[in-house]
Design a protein around this motif. Structure first.
Motif, PDB file in Angstrom:
ATOM      1  N   VAL A  95     -15.726   4.886   0.409  1.00 11.05           N
ATOM      2  CA  VAL A  95     -16.044   3.538  -0.122  1.00 11.05           C
ATOM      3  C   VAL A  95     -17.281   3.729   1.404  1.00 11.05           C
ATOM      4  CG1 VAL A  95     -14.681   1.509   1.844  1.00 11.05           C
ATOM      5  CG2 VAL A  95     -13.241   3.219   0.258  1.00 11.05           C
ATOM      6  N   PRO A  96     -18.159   3.248   0.788  1.00 11.95           N
ATOM      7  CA  PRO A  96     -19.561   3.178   1.273  1.00 11.95           C
ATOM      8  C   PRO A  96     -19.363   3.047   2.821  1.00 11.95           C
ATOM      9  CG  PRO A  96     -19.436   1.661   0.019  1.00 11.95           C
ATOM     10  CD  PRO A  96     -17.747   1.912  -0.791  1.00 11.95           C
ATOM     11  N   TRP A  97     -18.785   1.239   2.791  1.00 13.15           N
ATOM     12  CA  TRP A  97     -18.574   1.715   5.045  1.00 13.15           C
ATOM     13  C   TRP A  97     -17.831   2.310   5.322  1.00 13.15           C
ATOM     14  CZ3 TRP A  97     -13.917  -0.790   4.961  1.00 13.15           C
ATOM     15  CH2 TRP A  97     -13.415  -1.395   3.671  1.00 13.15           C
ATOM     16  N   LEU A  98     -17.581   3.089   4.926  1.00 14.14           N
ATOM     17  CA  LEU A  98     -16.573   3.746   5.918  1.00 14.14           C
ATOM     18  C   LEU A  98     -17.383   5.137   6.416  1.00 14.14           C
ATOM     19  CD1 LEU A  98     -12.517   3.592   4.570  1.00 14.14           C
ATOM     20  CD2 LEU A  98     -13.706   2.386   6.630  1.00 14.14           C
ATOM     21  N   SER A  99     -17.158   5.822   7.195  1.00 15.23           N
ATOM     22  CA  SER A  99     -17.631   6.830   7.840  1.00 15.23           C
ATOM     23  C   SER A  99     -16.850   8.096   6.975  1.00 15.23           C
ATOM     24  CB  SER A  99     -17.279   7.295   9.510  1.00 15.23           C
ATOM     25  OG  SER A  99     -15.806   7.432   9.885  1.00 15.23           O
ATOM     26  N   ALA A 100     -17.799   9.220   6.705  1.00 14.36           N
ATOM     27  CA  ALA A 100     -17.283  10.548   6.524  1.00 14.36           C
ATOM     28  C   ALA A 100     -15.896  10.665   6.966  1.00 14.36           C
ATOM     29  CB  ALA A 100     -18.195  11.580   6.511  1.00 14.36           C
TER      30      ALA A 100
ATOM     31  N   ARG B 335     -14.652   0.021  -7.362  1.00 17.48           N
ATOM     32  CA  ARG B 335     -14.862   1.500  -7.126  1.00 17.48           C
ATOM     33  C   ARG B 335     -14.001   1.512  -5.195  1.00 17.48           C
ATOM     34  NH1 ARG B 335     -14.619   6.481  -9.061  1.00 17.48           N
ATOM     35  NH2 ARG B 335     -16.206   5.646 -10.604  1.00 17.48           N
ATOM     36  N   GLU B 336     -14.333   0.252  -4.693  1.00 21.41           N
ATOM     37  CA  GLU B 336     -13.169   1.108  -3.638  1.00 21.41           C
ATOM     38  C   GLU B 336     -11.837   1.165  -3.934  1.00 21.41           C
ATOM     39  OE1 GLU B 336     -14.007  -1.889  -1.185  1.00 21.41           O
ATOM     40  OE2 GLU B 336     -12.162  -1.523  -0.061  1.00 21.41           O
ATOM     41  N   PHE B 337     -11.767   0.340  -4.789  1.00 21.89           N
ATOM     42  CA  PHE B 337     -10.216  -0.345  -5.029  1.00 21.89           C
ATOM     43  C   PHE B 337      -9.462   1.036  -5.898  1.00 21.89           C
ATOM     44  CE2 PHE B 337     -11.144  -5.103  -5.389  1.00 21.89           C
ATOM     45  CZ  PHE B 337     -10.968  -5.150  -3.582  1.00 21.89           C
ATOM     46  N   ALA B 338     -10.395   1.505  -6.678  1.00 21.52           N
ATOM     47  CA  ALA B 338     -10.254   2.822  -7.579  1.00 21.52           C
ATOM     48  C   ALA B 338      -9.785   3.946  -6.552  1.00 21.52           C
ATOM     49  CB  ALA B 338     -11.215   3.055  -8.113  1.00 21.52           C
ATOM     50  N   ILE B 339     -10.835   3.844  -5.430  1.00 18.46           N
ATOM     51  CA  ILE B 339     -10.832   4.990  -4.517  1.00 18.46           C
ATOM     52  C   ILE B 339      -9.540   4.852  -4.014  1.00 18.46           C
ATOM     53  CG2 ILE B 339     -11.016   5.619  -2.389  1.00 18.46           C
ATOM     54  CD1 ILE B 339     -14.642   4.914  -3.677  1.00 18.46           C
ATOM     55  N   LEU B 340      -9.024   4.003  -3.934  1.00 16.58           N
ATOM     56  CA  LEU B 340      -7.893   3.185  -2.728  1.00 16.58           C
ATOM     57  C   LEU B 340      -6.420   3.987  -3.631  1.00 16.58           C
ATOM     58  CD1 LEU B 340      -8.238   0.389  -1.135  1.00 16.58           C
ATOM     59  CD2 LEU B 340      -7.797   2.471   0.073  1.00 16.58           C
ATOM     60  N   ARG B 341      -6.619   3.444  -5.179  1.00 15.61           N
ATOM     61  CA  ARG B 341      -5.376   4.043  -5.773  1.00 15.61           C
ATOM     62  C   ARG B 341      -5.010   5.176  -6.017  1.00 15.61           C
ATOM     63  NH1 ARG B 341      -2.422   2.631  -9.160  1.00 15.61           N
ATOM     64  NH2 ARG B 341      -2.423   2.132 -11.011  1.00 15.61           N
ATOM     65  N   ALA B 342      -6.695   6.358  -6.496  1.00 17.93           N
ATOM     66  CA  ALA B 342      -6.761   7.524  -5.950  1.00 17.93           C
ATOM     67  C   ALA B 342      -6.184   8.402  -4.832  1.00 17.93           C
ATOM     68  CB  ALA B 342      -8.029   8.022  -6.384  1.00 17.93           C
ATOM     69  N   VAL B 343      -5.688   7.461  -3.760  1.00 14.40           N
ATOM     70  CA  VAL B 343      -5.127   8.071  -2.422  1.00 14.40           C
ATOM     71  C   VAL B 343      -3.518   7.723  -2.067  1.00 14.40           C
ATOM     72  CG1 VAL B 343      -7.728   8.552  -1.233  1.00 14.40           C
ATOM     73  CG2 VAL B 343      -6.600   6.058  -1.215  1.00 14.40           C
ATOM     74  N   GLY B 344      -3.190   7.228  -3.701  1.00 16.21           N
ATOM     75  CA  GLY B 344      -2.383   6.116  -3.115  1.00 16.21           C
ATOM     76  C   GLY B 344      -1.399   4.532  -3.000  1.00 16.21           C
ATOM     77  N   ALA B 345      -2.710   4.267  -3.189  1.00 12.20           N
ATOM     78  CA  ALA B 345      -2.292   3.127  -2.524  1.00 12.20           C
ATOM     79  C   ALA B 345      -2.045   2.208  -4.033  1.00 12.20           C
ATOM     80  CB  ALA B 345      -3.527   2.012  -2.381  1.00 12.20           C
ATOM     81  N   ASN B 346      -1.302   1.421  -4.103  1.00 12.99           N
ATOM     82  CA  ASN B 346      -0.040   0.823  -5.377  1.00 12.99           C
ATOM     83  C   ASN B 346      -1.083  -0.644  -5.208  1.00 12.99           C
ATOM     84  OD1 ASN B 346       1.253  -1.191  -3.992  1.00 12.99           O
ATOM     85  ND2 ASN B 346       3.248   0.485  -4.003  1.00 12.99           N
ATOM     86  N   PRO B 347      -1.511  -1.188  -6.801  1.00  9.90           N
ATOM     87  CA  PRO B 347      -2.067  -2.064  -7.254  1.00  9.90           C
ATOM     88  C   PRO B 347      -0.910  -3.449  -6.164  1.00  9.90           C
ATOM     89  CG  PRO B 347      -0.824  -1.186  -9.121  1.00  9.90           C
ATOM     90  CD  PRO B 347      -0.832  -0.310  -8.346  1.00  9.90           C
ATOM     91  N   ALA B 348      -0.249  -3.620  -5.602  1.00 14.20           N
ATOM     92  CA  ALA B 348       0.495  -4.504  -5.352  1.00 14.20           C
ATOM     93  C   ALA B 348      -0.542  -4.363  -3.027  1.00 14.20           C
ATOM     94  CB  ALA B 348       2.487  -4.313  -4.382  1.00 14.20           C
ATOM     95  N   ARG B 349      -0.384  -3.026  -2.792  1.00 14.42           N
ATOM     96  CA  ARG B 349      -1.595  -3.581  -1.529  1.00 14.42           C
ATOM     97  C   ARG B 349      -2.798  -3.830  -1.830  1.00 14.42           C
ATOM     98  NH1 ARG B 349       1.134   1.738   1.948  1.00 14.42           N
ATOM     99  NH2 ARG B 349      -0.211   0.483   3.388  1.00 14.42           N
TER     100      ARG B 349
END
Lengths: 231, 436
Positions: A95-100, B335-349
Motif C-alpha cells: 500500500v503506497p502510502w503506508l510505511s514499510a 491494487r490496495e484492495f487486492a493487497i488487503l484481500r491477500a492479507v485476509g480482508a474479506n470483501p465485506a471489510r
C-alpha cells in the motif's frame, strides 16, 4: 501431514472452453521449498488464487495442513488465508502510502493467530524481519512504501508474507521486476527465512535460472492436465 | 480498520479536505437557515408575548403587529383619542397604553407613548422592562432608548437627540427644532424593544405641531395651523376627518396609531376582540399578537421552504462530490484492495472501509460546518441584532438541528454505498491478481 496437498484439482473460469487447472496431485512438506515453472498464461496464477482461497474450488481438492480449503465458505476462506498463508505478488505488493513497517504489520491486522504468533509486540517482529531481509535503516522502514526501490519493496512484501509464521508462502513471480543480482539475493533471503520460520514455500516463476535455489522444481505444464506427478 | 481509513484519507488529504468543506457548506446552510428562522421566531414571539391585544385602525393584523411591536412598516389609519379612552374603560381591561409611530432616530423606530408603557410592557415570557441607566421620562421632551440604540451611538441619560420623520433609514425631514433629552436607557431584552427610541406622546406630537413650512412635508395635514397637535398621517392615506378627541388625560393627542392592551381576564379576549371590531365610533381592529404571528409564519414559510430547498440542494451537491471522490479513487486503489484481500480482508471489510471513509468525511464535514456556523453567527449576530433585533444564541443546536445533522450523516452513509458496492464487486472479481 503435508503443508500443501493437491489432489484431482480442476478449475474452470466461467465460460472457459476447458479447465484452466487440471492437476492430479502435488504435495509440499512443511519447510520445503518448491519451484514451479511454466510459461505465462499457463494458469500458474490461477493455481495460486485457488490455493489462497480467492476462487472457489470443489471440496477435497486442496488441503493446507489439515484444512480442506474447498470446504470453507467465503469469509472463512478469507480468515484461513489471513491465518495460514503469506502471499507475495510480482509488483505493487505494498500500500503506497503506508510505511514499510505498517505494510508488514498489515498481515497481523486481519489475523489474530498471526498477531499472537508475531509476539507481544508485532512491530518489533516486523522490524526484526525487515532487518533480517536487509532493511535496517529506520528512515527506510518508516518511509512510505512508494519511496522505496522495487527491490526494497519486494523485501518488505516478503517480510509481510513471513510475519506471524504462516504455514505456506505463495510467491507469484516476485522477482520479475528485479535485476539478476537482486533476484538471486531476494530468493536466497526468502528461502532462508522460510526455513527459519518453518513455512513451506511455493515459488512460481517462468525464470528457470532460479531453479537451483529450491529443494525441488516442477514444471507446471507437466503438472497441469497430466496424471500424477511423482513427488 | 479505522486507522487504515484515516491514513488512506490522509494520503488523499487535498481532495478529502475539499469534500469535507463541501459537506461543511451544506451543514452551514441547513443549520444556519434553521437557526436564523428559530431566532427570528423566538425574537418575534418574545417581543409580542406580553401583549393581550393590540388595537389599531382597521387593517391587516400582521401589518399592525409588524408596525407596532417591531417598528417595521406602518399601521393603517390612525385612531382617535376617543377610542383610547373607550378601550381603557372597557370591562376586563387591566391596562391600556397608547402608541404613536412614524418617526425614526438614525434608522431606529421612534415610539411615542406614556410612562405606563415601561410599567406594563412584558417580553420573553413575562419579564418586565428594566432600566440599565436612568429611568422613565418625566418631562415632555424626555426620551428612553433601547439597549442596542444606546450601545450603537453611545447614548446615556442626558444625551440630547433629534428624530427624523419617516420609518426608514433615510431621513426625509429632520426634526432638529424639537430635540429630546434622554432620561433612561433600557436593559437589553433581545427583542425589538432594544432598537427602539421611546418619547412622550406630547413630545412626539410637538414634533409635528411646528412644521417649519408645510411644503417640506407634503403629507402633513392641512390642519397644520391648528394650535394643539396634528399627528402626522401615513403617507398614502388621508386623515379621517373629525378626529379631535375628548379630554381627560395629561396630554391628549388627537390621534395615536395603536393601543397596547393587557387584560385582567384573558378568557374574555375573543369577545373583547369582536366587540372592538364592531365598535361604531371608528373602524378598529383588535389583533391577538400570537394569532397574527401564526399568520406571519404562514406567509414567511414559503420563503423558508425555498431557503431550505436550496440548503438541501447544496447538501445534495456536497454528497455527490463525496461519492465522486470515493468512486474516482477506486480504480487507483484496486491494487490496495487486492493487497488487503491477500492479507485476509474479506470483501465485506473492504466494503466497510469505504463506508467508514465516507463516515469520517461526513462527520468531519458536520463538525467543520457546525464550527463555521458558530463563527458566522458570531460575526452576523451584531448585524442581525441591530437591524432586526434577532439574537443568534450560541447554544448547542437543538433537537431539530440534531435531526437535520443526523439526516445529513445518514444520507452521507447511504451515498457511500454506491462506491462501496462497486468496490465490493471489483474486489470479488479481481481476487488477488489485478490486471492493471
Amino acid at each position: 501431514m503435508s503443508a500443501l496437498n493437491l489432489s484431482n484439482l480442476t478449475f474452470s473460469w466461467p465460460r472457459a472452453a476447458r479447465p484452466t487447472l487440471d492437476i492430479g496431485s502435488l504435495a509440499l512438506e512443511p519447510g520445503e521449498s518448491l519451484f514451479l515453472y511454466g510459461p505465462s498464461g499457463s494458469g500458474k496464477s490461477t493455481l495460486l488464487s485457488a490455493i489462497a482461497g480467492v476462487v472457489a474450488v470443489p471440496p477435497g481438492a486442496i488441503r493446507i495442513g489439515e484444512t480442506d480449503v474447498g470446504a470453507l465458505r467465503g469469509s472463512a476462506r478469507d480468515r484461513f488465508r489471513a491465518d495460514h498463508l503469506g502471499v507475495i505478488f510480482q509488483v505493487f505488493n505494498l500500500v503506497p502510502w503506508l510505511s514499510a513497517r505498517d505494510n508488514v504489520l498489515l498481515a497481523t491486522r486481519f489475523s489474530k493467530r498471526r498477531s499472537e504468533r508475531a509476539g507481544p509486540r508485532p512491530e518489533l517482529a516486523a522490524i526484526r524481519l525487515l532487518s533480517e531481509l536487509g532493511l535496517i535503516d529506520p528512515a527506510v522502514i518508516n518511509a512510505p512504501a512508494s519511496a522505496l526501490s522495487v527491490g526494497q519493496q519486494q523485501r518488505v512484501a516478503a517480510a509481510r508474507a513471513l510475519i506471524g509464521g504462516p504455514d505456506l508462502i505463495l510467491a507469484d513471480e516476485p522477482t520479475s521486476a528485479l535485476d539478476d543480482e537482486a533476484k538471486v539475493a531476494f530468493v536466497d533471503l526468502l528461502a532462508h527465512e522460510c526455513v527459519d520460520t518453518g513455512a513451506a514455500l511455493l515459488f512460481v516463476s517462468h525464470d528457470r535460472s532460479l531453479e537451483g535455489r529450491f529443494d525441488r522444481a516442477v514444471s507446471f505444464t507437466d503438472l497441469n492436465h497430466k496424471a500424477t506427478v511423482a513427488c | 480498520m479505522l486507522t487504515h481509513a484515516l491514513k488512506s484519507l490522509w494520503n488523499r488529504r487535498f481532495v478529502a479536505v475539499l469534500t469535507i468543506l463541501s459537506v461543511a457548506l451544506s451543514v452551514i446552510l441547513i443549520v444556519g437557515v434553521e437557526r436564523v428562522r428559530d431566532a427570528a421566531r423566538e425574537s418575534f414571539t418574545n417581543s409580542a408575548s406580553g401583549l393581550d391585544l393590540i388595537v389599531a385602525g382597521r387593517g391587516n393584523p400582521v401589518q399592525i403587529l409588524l408596525a407596532t411591536v417591531f417598528g417595521v412598516g406602518s399601521t393603517g389609519q390612525a385612531i382617535g383619542w376617543d377610542s383610547f379612552e373607550m378601550v381603557e374603560a372597557l370591562p376586563g381591561v387591566a391596562w391600556a397604553v397608547p402608541i404613536s409611530m412614524g418617526d425614526n432616530h438614525r434608522g431606529f423606530p421612534v415610539v411615542g407613548t406614556t410612562v405606563e408603557y415601561f410599567k406594563h410592557f412584558r417580553h420573553s415570557s413575562g419579564q418586565p422592562l428594566r432600566f440599565a441607566d436612568g429611568g422613565a421620562f418625566t418631562a415632555s421632551n424626555g426620551a428612553v432608548v433601547g439597549a442596542e440604540v444606546a450601545a450603537r451611538f453611545g447614548y446615556a441619560p442626558g444625551t440630547v437627540i433629534v428624530n427624523a420623520h419617516g420609518a426608514g433609514r433615510v431621513a426625509f425631514h429632520v426634526h432638529d427644532e424639537a430635540p429630546f433629552r434622554i432620561s433612561g436607557v433600557l436593559a437589553p431584552t433581545g427583542t425589538a424593544v432594544d432598537r427602539m427610541v421611546f418619547v412622550t406622546l406630547a413630545g412626539f406630537d410637538a414634533l409635528h405641531a411646528r412644521p417649519k413650512t408645510p411644503l417640506e412635508d407634503p403629507f402633513a395635514m392641512a390642519s397644520g395651523e391648528v394650535p394643539s397637535v396634528s399627528r402626522e398621517q401615513n403617507r398614502d392615506r388621508g386623515e379621517p376627518a373629525n378626529q379631535r378627541g375628548a379630554h381627560g388625560h395629561g396630554h391628549e393627542p388627537d390621534q395615536i396609531n395603536a393601543i397596547y392592551v393587557g387584560l385582567t381576564d384573558r378568557t374574555a379576549i375573543l369577545s373583547l376582540q369582536r366587540m372592538l371590531s364592531n365598535f361604531r365610533g371608528e373602524p378598529l381592529t383588535a389583533v391577538l399578537p400570537n394569532v397574527a404571528l401564526l399568520e406571519l409564519w404562514a406567509i414567511t414559510s414559503t420563503a423558508e421552504n425555498a431557503l431550505r430547498l436550496m440548503a438541501w440542494a447544496v447538501a445534495f451537491a456536497g454528497m455527490l462530490g463525496m461519492v465522486v471522490m470515493l468512486s474516482a479513487t477506486i480504480e487507483a486503489r484496486r491494487r490496495e484492495f487486492a493487497i488487503l484481500r491477500a492479507v485476509g480482508a474479506n470483501p465485506a471489510r473492504i466494503f466497510g472501509l469505504i463506508v467508514i471513509e465516507a463516515a469520517i468525511l461526513t462527520l468531519a464535514g458536520i463538525a467543520t460546518g457546525l464550527a463555521l456556523t458558530s463563527i458566522v453567527a458570531t460575526i452576523a449576530d451584531p448585524v442581525l441584532t441591530s437591524r432586526f433585533g434577532i439574537r443568534l444564541d450560541f447554544a448547542f443546536p437543538g433537537v431539530r438541528a440534531l435531526i437535520l445533522i443526523g439526516t445529513i450523516f445518514v444520507v452521507g452513509l447511504l451515498a457511500s454505498l454506491v462506491p462501496a458496492v462497486r468496490v465490493y464487486r471489483t474486489t470479488l472479481a479481481d481476487g488477488l491478481s489485478v490486471r492493471l
